[in-house]
Every structure is written in C-alpha cells, then in structure tokens.
Design an enzyme around this catalytic site. Sequence first.
Site, PDB file in Angstrom:
ATOM      1  N   LYS A  45       3.029  56.299  13.771  1.00 39.89           N
ATOM      2  CA  LYS A  45       3.256  57.559  13.049  1.00 39.89           C
ATOM      3  C   LYS A  45       3.678  58.680  13.997  1.00 39.89           C
ATOM      4  CE  LYS A  45      -1.027  58.171  11.677  1.00 39.89           C
ATOM      5  NZ  LYS A  45      -1.770  57.040  12.264  1.00 39.89           N
ATOM      6  N   ARG A  50      -6.986  62.652   6.669  1.00 40.39           N
ATOM      7  CA  ARG A  50      -7.556  61.337   6.953  1.00 40.39           C
ATOM      8  C   ARG A  50      -8.724  61.018   6.027  1.00 40.39           C
ATOM      9  NH1 ARG A  50      -5.779  60.958  12.716  1.00 40.39           N
ATOM     10  NH2 ARG A  50      -6.513  59.016  13.616  1.00 40.39           N
ATOM     11  N   ARG A 105      -1.409  50.727  24.938  1.00 42.84           N
ATOM     12  CA  ARG A 105      -0.914  52.109  25.001  1.00 42.84           C
ATOM     13  C   ARG A 105      -1.461  52.814  26.242  1.00 42.84           C
ATOM     14  NH1 ARG A 105      -1.151  55.799  19.758  1.00 42.84           N
ATOM     15  NH2 ARG A 105      -3.411  55.776  20.010  1.00 42.84           N
ATOM     16  N   ARG A 138      -6.542  55.925  26.955  1.00 48.35           N
ATOM     17  CA  ARG A 138      -7.480  56.802  26.251  1.00 48.35           C
ATOM     18  C   ARG A 138      -8.774  56.052  25.995  1.00 48.35           C
ATOM     19  NH1 ARG A 138      -3.895  58.936  21.266  1.00 48.35           N
ATOM     20  NH2 ARG A 138      -5.778  58.348  20.147  1.00 48.35           N
ATOM     21  N   ARG A 171     -12.248  52.695  14.963  1.00 44.43           N
ATOM     22  CA  ARG A 171     -11.164  53.473  14.336  1.00 44.43           C
ATOM     23  C   ARG A 171     -10.567  52.725  13.145  1.00 44.43           C
ATOM     24  NH1 ARG A 171      -7.341  54.553  19.185  1.00 44.43           N
ATOM     25  NH2 ARG A 171      -6.159  55.932  17.805  1.00 44.43           N
TER      26      ARG A 171
HETATM   27  P1  AMP Z   1      -5.015  60.176  16.600  1.00 41.56           P
HETATM   28  O1  AMP Z   1      -4.314  60.572  17.843  1.00 41.56           O
HETATM   29  O2  AMP Z   1      -4.329  60.698  15.354  1.00 41.56           O
HETATM   30  O3  AMP Z   1      -5.265  58.687  16.520  1.00 41.56           O
HETATM   31  O4  AMP Z   1      -6.451  60.890  16.605  1.00 41.56           O
HETATM   32  C1  AMP Z   1      -7.367  60.650  17.652  1.00 41.56           C
HETATM   33  C2  AMP Z   1      -8.765  61.023  17.215  1.00 41.56           C
HETATM   34  O5  AMP Z   1      -8.802  62.409  16.867  1.00 41.56           O
HETATM   35  C3  AMP Z   1      -9.269  60.291  15.980  1.00 41.56           C
HETATM   36  O6  AMP Z   1      -9.804  59.011  16.286  1.00 41.56           O
HETATM   37  C4  AMP Z   1     -10.338  61.266  15.497  1.00 41.56           C
HETATM   38  O7  AMP Z   1     -11.500  61.214  16.310  1.00 41.56           O
HETATM   39  C5  AMP Z   1      -9.677  62.612  15.757  1.00 41.56           C
HETATM   40  N1  AMP Z   1      -8.856  63.030  14.600  1.00 41.56           N
HETATM   41  C6  AMP Z   1      -7.501  63.171  14.552  1.00 41.56           C
HETATM   42  N2  AMP Z   1      -7.096  63.578  13.350  1.00 41.56           N
HETATM   43  C7  AMP Z   1      -8.224  63.697  12.586  1.00 41.56           C
HETATM   44  C8  AMP Z   1      -8.470  64.051  11.232  1.00 41.56           C
HETATM   45  N3  AMP Z   1      -7.480  64.375  10.386  1.00 41.56           N
HETATM   46  N4  AMP Z   1      -9.765  64.064  10.798  1.00 41.56           N
HETATM   47  C9  AMP Z   1     -10.787  63.763  11.631  1.00 41.56           C
HETATM   48  N5  AMP Z   1     -10.616  63.382  12.908  1.00 41.56           N
HETATM   49  C10 AMP Z   1      -9.346  63.344  13.400  1.00 41.56           C
END
Ligand code: AMP
Length: 218
Positions: A13, A88, A127, A160, A171
């Site tokens: 995404k 989310r 990654r 990460r 996740r």
């Molecule tokens: P991402 O880079 O989008 O995979 O986000 C990394 C982490 O940030 C996720 O595993 C969550 O801990 C937090 N996070 C990102 N977006 C959200 C969201 N919309 N709601 C809650 N936590 C989020």
Amino acid sequence: MRLVFLGAPGVGKGTQADKVASLNGLLKISTGDLLREAVRSQTPLGLEAKSFMDQGKLVPDSVVIGLVRDKLSDPSCGKGFVLDGFPRTVPQAEELAKVLVDRKISLDRVINFQVSREDVVKRLTGRRSCQKCPATFHLDFAPSKVSGICDRCGGPLIQRSDDQREAIETRLRVYDEQTAPLISFYEKQGLLSNLDGSGSVETVSQNLTKVLATRKTA
Ligand code: AMP
C-alpha cells in the site's frame, strides 16, 4: 481524488500510495509514517505509540484519529489525498466519515490490495527501512544500491522491530480481527475496488491506474 488504501501489512500500500500521490499531486497520509516520525522525534505522542508499534499492536484510535484530522486540514490536501494505513478499525472509519462530512467532502474510492499470506510474510521479513527517512527497500525484491545504506538519504537501513517474525504474526492477527471488517464496511457503501497486489511494483501500479480510471467499483 480522495482515496483510502486498505490491505494487510506488507501488501504494498505504502509504495503504491507514494506513486499515486506523486502522479496525481495528492497528499499521502500514512499514519505509520507519521507515528514513526513521532517516535524518532521522541514527542509525547511518539513515546506513547512506541510500545504498541514495537509489538505490532494498534496504537489507540484517539491518537491516530487526531493525527489524521490535523493532516486533513492541511492546505496541501487541496487536490485530494491518499490515506495509507488508516482507517484500521471500524471506529476509525466512522470518525473519518464524520471529519469528511464536517469538511463537506467524501471518499471517491477504497482500494483493497490483495496478496497471499505467504507473499506478505516474505515481503515483511525481507523489508529494510531507513532509520532517518520513510524510504523502504527489500533484500531480494528491491535492494538498495549499496547494501545497508538508503538510496534516498544515505541513512542506515535497519529491520523495523515490527518486521520481525513475532510482531508480524501479531500484525496479521490484528489485521484479520480489526481491519478486515472494513472490507465489507466500504463494500456496503459501494466504495470498494479489489486490486491484485501480487505482481511487481510496476505491474500493480499499472493495474491501479486502470482501476482508478474506471467509474464502477469491482
Ligand atoms: P504501518 O507502517 O502502516 O504498517 O504501521 C506501523 C504501525 O503503526 C502499526 O503496526 C501500528 O502499530 C501503528 N499504526 C499505523 N497506522 C495505524 C492506525 N490507523 N491505527 C492504529 N495503529 C496504527
């Protein structure tokens, strides 16, 4: 164009959001990037979010909703936006709907990226992310020019903590339980288009352009 990109972690995404945003002059709003920036800068919000993120859990709705509300009031949203990784949860989607009503705007499309679980795990475990900027690479599929160094800013590349196996499992479970219900949430509103996210970045990008050019949802 006002878009939401939906899909499990690792479906691509973020990469496609970057492309579609630069092609169409949209603001990319990635809650993951905003939260990581807050963690890097050690703001109070970043300190609160860090332990959730390290474990692969969701940061509380109130925190991310506040971040997105601020961004949506940014004048650079004028030509539209692409939301990457938000909403989310159903409560986040409901809050987003309220913010959009207040601003007298609506979403055009919600793109649901579909990639097999096996491929998602391969993408996430390989990654590597820059410690200084939001750029990401992949050991096999998109390596940096110099091993361990970011092509964009020269910063060090790291894995990460939430791209390690245990956090990935969390996740994906969190996605199934809390985010996947958004597929039918947006389907019912006639906003959802499914997109096969399994090909190369270029192939997916071309398919995405075609999907965005069609009026009818898939
Ligand atoms: P991402 O880079 O989008 O995979 O986000 C990394 C982490 O940030 C996720 O595993 C969550 O801990 C937090 N996070 C990102 N977006 C959200 C969201 N919309 N709601 C809650 N936590 C989020």
